[in-house]
Design a protein around this motif. Structure first.
Motif, short mmCIF file in Angstrom:
data_model
loop_
_atom_site.label_atom_id
_atom_site.label_comp_id
_atom_site.label_asym_id
_atom_site.label_seq_id
_atom_site.Cartn_x
_atom_site.Cartn_y
_atom_site.Cartn_z
N HIS A 193 0.83 -1.20 0.00
CA HIS A 193 0.00 0.00 0.00
C HIS A 193 0.86 1.25 0.00
O HIS A 193 0.45 2.31 -0.48
CB HIS A 193 -0.92 -0.01 1.23
CG HIS A 193 -2.04 0.96 1.18
ND1 HIS A 193 -2.87 1.21 2.23
CD2 HIS A 193 -2.48 1.77 0.18
CE1 HIS A 193 -3.77 2.10 1.91
NE2 HIS A 193 -3.55 2.47 0.66
N ALA A 194 2.06 1.15 0.55
CA ALA A 194 3.03 2.25 0.52
C ALA A 194 4.42 1.67 0.69
O ALA A 194 4.63 0.75 1.49
CB ALA A 194 2.74 3.27 1.62
N SER A 195 5.38 2.22 -0.05
CA SER A 195 6.75 1.74 0.02
C SER A 195 7.36 2.07 1.38
O SER A 195 7.28 3.21 1.86
CB SER A 195 7.59 2.40 -1.08
OG SER A 195 8.97 2.22 -0.84
N ASN A 196 8.01 1.08 1.99
CA ASN A 196 8.67 1.33 3.26
C ASN A 196 9.95 2.14 3.08
O ASN A 196 10.49 2.66 4.05
CB ASN A 196 9.00 0.01 3.97
CG ASN A 196 10.14 -0.74 3.32
OD1 ASN A 196 10.10 -1.02 2.11
ND2 ASN A 196 11.15 -1.08 4.09
N GLY B 99 8.17 5.88 0.91
CA GLY B 99 6.92 6.42 1.43
C GLY B 99 5.86 6.63 0.37
O GLY B 99 4.76 7.11 0.67
N ASN B 100 6.15 6.28 -0.88
CA ASN B 100 5.17 6.46 -1.96
C ASN B 100 3.93 5.63 -1.70
O ASN B 100 4.02 4.43 -1.41
CB ASN B 100 5.76 6.03 -3.31
CG ASN B 100 6.78 7.00 -3.84
OD1 ASN B 100 6.97 8.09 -3.30
ND2 ASN B 100 7.46 6.61 -4.91
N ARG B 101 2.76 6.25 -1.84
CA ARG B 101 1.49 5.55 -1.73
C ARG B 101 1.11 4.95 -3.08
O ARG B 101 1.24 5.60 -4.11
CB ARG B 101 0.39 6.51 -1.27
CG ARG B 101 0.56 7.03 0.12
CD ARG B 101 -0.36 8.19 0.43
NE ARG B 101 -1.78 7.86 0.23
CZ ARG B 101 -2.77 8.69 0.52
NH1 ARG B 101 -2.51 9.89 1.03
NH2 ARG B 101 -4.02 8.32 0.31
N GLN C 207 1.10 14.60 -1.35
CA GLN C 207 -0.22 14.02 -1.12
C GLN C 207 -0.24 12.52 -1.45
O GLN C 207 -1.17 11.82 -1.06
CB GLN C 207 -1.27 14.74 -1.98
CG GLN C 207 -1.44 16.21 -1.63
CD GLN C 207 -1.89 16.42 -0.19
OE1 GLN C 207 -2.75 15.71 0.31
NE2 GLN C 207 -1.31 17.41 0.47
N GLN C 208 0.78 12.08 -2.15
CA GLN C 208 0.88 10.66 -2.53
C GLN C 208 1.94 9.93 -1.71
O GLN C 208 2.50 8.94 -2.16
CB GLN C 208 1.19 10.55 -4.03
CG GLN C 208 0.15 11.16 -4.92
CD GLN C 208 -1.23 10.57 -4.69
OE1 GLN C 208 -1.39 9.35 -4.56
NE2 GLN C 208 -2.24 11.42 -4.61
N LYS C 209 2.17 10.42 -0.49
CA LYS C 209 3.18 9.81 0.38
C LYS C 209 2.61 9.57 1.77
O LYS C 209 1.65 10.22 2.19
CB LYS C 209 4.41 10.73 0.51
CG LYS C 209 5.34 10.72 -0.68
CD LYS C 209 6.47 11.71 -0.50
CE LYS C 209 7.41 11.36 0.62
NZ LYS C 209 8.27 10.18 0.29
N VAL C 210 3.23 8.63 2.47
CA VAL C 210 3.08 8.55 3.91
C VAL C 210 4.27 9.31 4.51
O VAL C 210 5.21 9.66 3.77
CB VAL C 210 3.05 7.08 4.39
CG1 VAL C 210 1.78 6.39 3.91
CG2 VAL C 210 4.27 6.31 3.94
N PRO C 211 4.26 9.61 5.81
CA PRO C 211 5.29 10.50 6.37
C PRO C 211 6.67 9.86 6.51
O PRO C 211 7.19 9.64 7.60
CB PRO C 211 4.70 10.87 7.73
CG PRO C 211 3.80 9.75 8.08
CD PRO C 211 3.21 9.29 6.79
N THR C 212 7.27 9.57 5.37
CA THR C 212 8.58 8.95 5.31
C THR C 212 9.42 9.66 4.26
O THR C 212 8.93 9.92 3.15
CB THR C 212 8.45 7.46 4.96
OG1 THR C 212 7.78 6.78 6.02
CG2 THR C 212 9.81 6.82 4.75
N VAL C 213 10.67 9.96 4.60
CA VAL C 213 11.59 10.63 3.68
C VAL C 213 12.85 9.78 3.55
O VAL C 213 13.48 9.43 4.55
CB VAL C 213 11.98 12.03 4.20
CG1 VAL C 213 13.07 12.65 3.31
CG2 VAL C 213 10.75 12.94 4.24
N ALA C 214 13.20 9.44 2.32
CA ALA C 214 14.45 8.72 2.05
C ALA C 214 15.38 9.66 1.29
O ALA C 214 14.96 10.32 0.33
CB ALA C 214 14.18 7.46 1.22
N LEU C 215 16.64 9.70 1.70
CA LEU C 215 17.56 10.65 1.09
C LEU C 215 18.99 10.16 1.19
O LEU C 215 19.32 9.23 1.92
CB LEU C 215 17.43 12.03 1.76
CG LEU C 215 17.68 12.12 3.28
CD1 LEU C 215 19.17 12.18 3.63
CD2 LEU C 215 16.98 13.35 3.86
#
Length: 380
Positions: free
Chosen positions: A144-147, A150-152, A300-308
């Motif tokens: 449902h969302a990438s771990n 964070g993409n939904r 709007q197409q993410k859950v609260p996760t940032v990868a960098l």
């Protein structure tokens, strides 16, 4: 410590979790194994939690929810219990190893597997999902969302494809249960797998699986169920069909407490606060030299996760520096998402993941951003 690793596990738990677990430790016996007070109390705890989960996911009835140790066990139960050699399964590069490894194991036994690629932002190529359908395609298995990013995932679009070709839709909700609204009936989800210790805010060792009415899954485990003890096979009725052995009543009690908190607080309010912290963090770090962000730019197409990543620095080095210098807890490395890293070109470097809880304070979020800025200035 500033904890920014909620996508791995929630470090914060509502007081209701501790209260329910302590109560269960002092009084719960083995659910379904007798008629004395201790076992009846455990049975009530288990049923109450099923009721809450069924309401949260809009399941047809509590009996459609079976408890597991975690999302991984739920996914293994579904994948090994539904698919056979000769079946064709469609999945994506966005998946966690909890999906990929069981599918790879079945592929060695004769399962056909199509893995859909992602675009440059890590979104699956939806058109290729439909193009991959064959006569022997049985299901779409998708997160449902990438771990990692964070993409939904656009479940409505995936459901349309599944419905058009009469395919099963199996959804991994590890990163969304308790964060995003999930209606299994409206979304056409046949099987939903989830963990209790992330967005649901419950204790580790809890999770579950929803199975729609009319669909039967071969049990991953067989044994005591408390009912039909003289039969040679596992009871066919849900949830006992998928719940062999003693349930984790104490953990399930804690999960019930967490669900009570979610009901009172509202997952929409929690999601809004977590997204607020993510937006603040992104605003504060946007001018860092060498900053590389992964995932969609549409928040709007993410859950609260940032990868960098910062330049070419190893993600483990950055994550260690943040913790040693500022006590900021993040996740680095491959995140059990190997195909996503290959798609993003980060197989060797990995990525630093920041995931946000609604109980964070503004000062903590700003400190994390400032620390990352300092790393880029002093190490760059």
């Amino acid at each position: 410590m500033i904890y920014l690793d909620s996508a791995a596990t929630s470090l914060w738990h509502p007081k209701e979790v501790e209260e329910r677990m302590l109560q269960a430790l002092r009084g719960c016996g083995n659910a379904g194994r007798g008629v004395h007070d201790a076992t009846m109390d455990a049975g009530r705890v288990v049923f109450e939690t099923r009721m809450r989960l069924a309401a949260l996911f809009h399941a047809e009835s509590p009996e459609r929810i079976a408890f597991t140790c975690n999302d991984t066990e739920a996914l293994n139960t579904a994948i090994f219990g539904l698919f056979h050699p000769g079946d064709h399964i469609i999945t994506t590069v966005c998946e966690h190893n909890s999906v990929l490894r069981p599918l790879y194991a079945l592929e060695k036994r004769g399962l056909e597997l199509s893995i859909i690629p992602a675009d440059e932002e890590g979104m699956p190529e939806y058109d290729q999902i439909e193009a991959a359908v064959k006569k022997n395609t049985k299901a779409i298995v998708i997160t449902h969302a990438s771990n990692l990013t964070g993409n939904r995932i656009d479940l409505a679009r995936v459901h349309t494809i599944a419905e058009r070709y009469s395919l099963l839709l199996l959804v991994d909700a590890a990163q969304t249960a308790g964060i995003l609204p999930i209606d299994v009936q409206k979304s056409g989800i046949d099987v939903l797998c989830f963990s209790g210790h992330k967005g649901l805010l419950g204790p580790q060792g809890t999770g579950g699986i929803y199975v729609r009415p009319g669909l039967s899954i071969r049990p991953l485990k067989m044994g005591g169920s408390g009912i039909r003890s003289y039969e040679k096979e596992q009871p066919s009725a849900m949830p006992e069909h998928l719940e062999a052995g003693t349930l984790n009543a104490h953990g399930i009690a804690g999960l019930s407490g967490a669900l009570e908190y979610l009901e009172k607080t509202g997952i929409a309010a929690i999601y809004q606060k977590e997204m607020e912290w993510m937006r603040l963090f992104l605003e504060e770090i946007r001018d860092i030299p060498g900053l590389i962000l992964y995932g969609t730019k549409d928040l709007q197409q993410k859950v609260p996760t940032v990868a960098l990543n910062i330049g070419s620095y190893d993600s483990g080095y950055v994550s260690d520096w943040l913790y040693e210098e500022y006590g900021i807890a993040t996740r680095s490395g491959a995140h059990c998402a190997p195909l996503m890293h290959e798609s993003l070109g980060t197989r060797k470097q990995g990525a630093v993941r920041f995931s946000f809880s609604h109980v964070l304070q503004e000062k903590e979020v700003r400190t994390a951003a400032q620390a990352l800025c300092e790393f880029a200035e002093t190490e760059g």
